[in-house]
Design an enzyme around this catalytic site. Structure first.
Site, PDB file in Angstrom:
ATOM      1  N   GLN A 139      34.478  35.703  31.339  1.00 11.09           N
ATOM      2  CA  GLN A 139      35.221  35.889  32.588  1.00 11.09           C
ATOM      3  C   GLN A 139      36.708  35.619  32.372  1.00 11.09           C
ATOM      4  OE1 GLN A 139      33.493  34.112  36.056  1.00 11.09           O
ATOM      5  NE2 GLN A 139      35.152  34.809  37.348  1.00 11.09           N
ATOM      6  N   PHE A 140      37.434  36.681  32.015  1.00 11.57           N
ATOM      7  CA  PHE A 140      38.869  36.546  31.754  1.00 11.57           C
ATOM      8  C   PHE A 140      39.645  36.135  32.993  1.00 11.57           C
ATOM      9  CE2 PHE A 140      38.686  40.849  33.346  1.00 11.57           C
ATOM     10  CZ  PHE A 140      39.906  41.030  34.003  1.00 11.57           C
ATOM     11  N   THR A 141      39.085  36.358  34.182  1.00 11.84           N
ATOM     12  CA  THR A 141      39.802  36.021  35.416  1.00 11.84           C
ATOM     13  C   THR A 141      39.981  34.521  35.599  1.00 11.84           C
ATOM     14  OG1 THR A 141      37.782  36.099  36.751  1.00 11.84           O
ATOM     15  CG2 THR A 141      39.069  38.141  36.588  1.00 11.84           C
TER      16      THR A 141
END
Length: 152
Positions: A78-80
């Site tokens: 989850q790069f967010t």
């Protein structure tokens, strides 16, 4: 590296309607990787996640770790988690690692968790549009950032 760890009674990940990973009791780990992350960060975080004592003992106290309850892990990239929201209303993800680096560290984390737990780590698909279904138990949610660790 940042991780959001949720204690769950069950969880699954679907991509295009197909289940890519599912677990019963254990942790959903949302993993964010940034450019500055190293294998040392990965090792520290894997050890911390698997050693977390957040499962209830016979007295209802959070004293048991994942292995004590035969728990499993669902690991989701989850790069967010590296969203920068200081300016404006549209998040910037400039600190998130590029896929070339992030995929390698994500796969290493999966293998390391497999090794530590002695169980296959369930996963999503890196970069895919994933649908995560989970029952957060407690709720218990822990946030870890490898940049916050004490290096002494």
């Amino acid at each position: 590296m940042r991780a959001v760890i949720q204690r769950v009674t069950r969880a699954s990940c679907k991509v295009d309607g197909n289940v890519t990973g599912e677990i019963d009791l254990g942790f959903v780990v949302l993993l964010g990787i940034e450019d500055a992350d190293t294998e040392e960060d990965l090792q520290w975080l894997a050890q911390k996640i698997t050693a977390l004592r957040v499962f209830s003992d016979d007295n209802g106290m959070m004293n048991k770790a994942l292995a004590d309850v035969n728990g499993s892990i669902l690991l989701i990239s989850q790069f967010t988690l590296f969203a920068q929201t200081k300016k404006g209303n549209r998040p910037s993800f400039i600190r998130a690692a590029r896929p070339e680096k992030a995929i390698s560290l994500y796969e290493q984390m999966t293998r390391m968790l497999d090794s530590i737990t002695g169980k296959k780590t369930a996963t999503g698909i890196f970069g895919a549009d994933m649908k995560i279904d989970l029952v957060n138990d407690g709720p218990v949610t822990i946030i870890m950032n490898t940049k916050d660790r004490d290096n002494h």
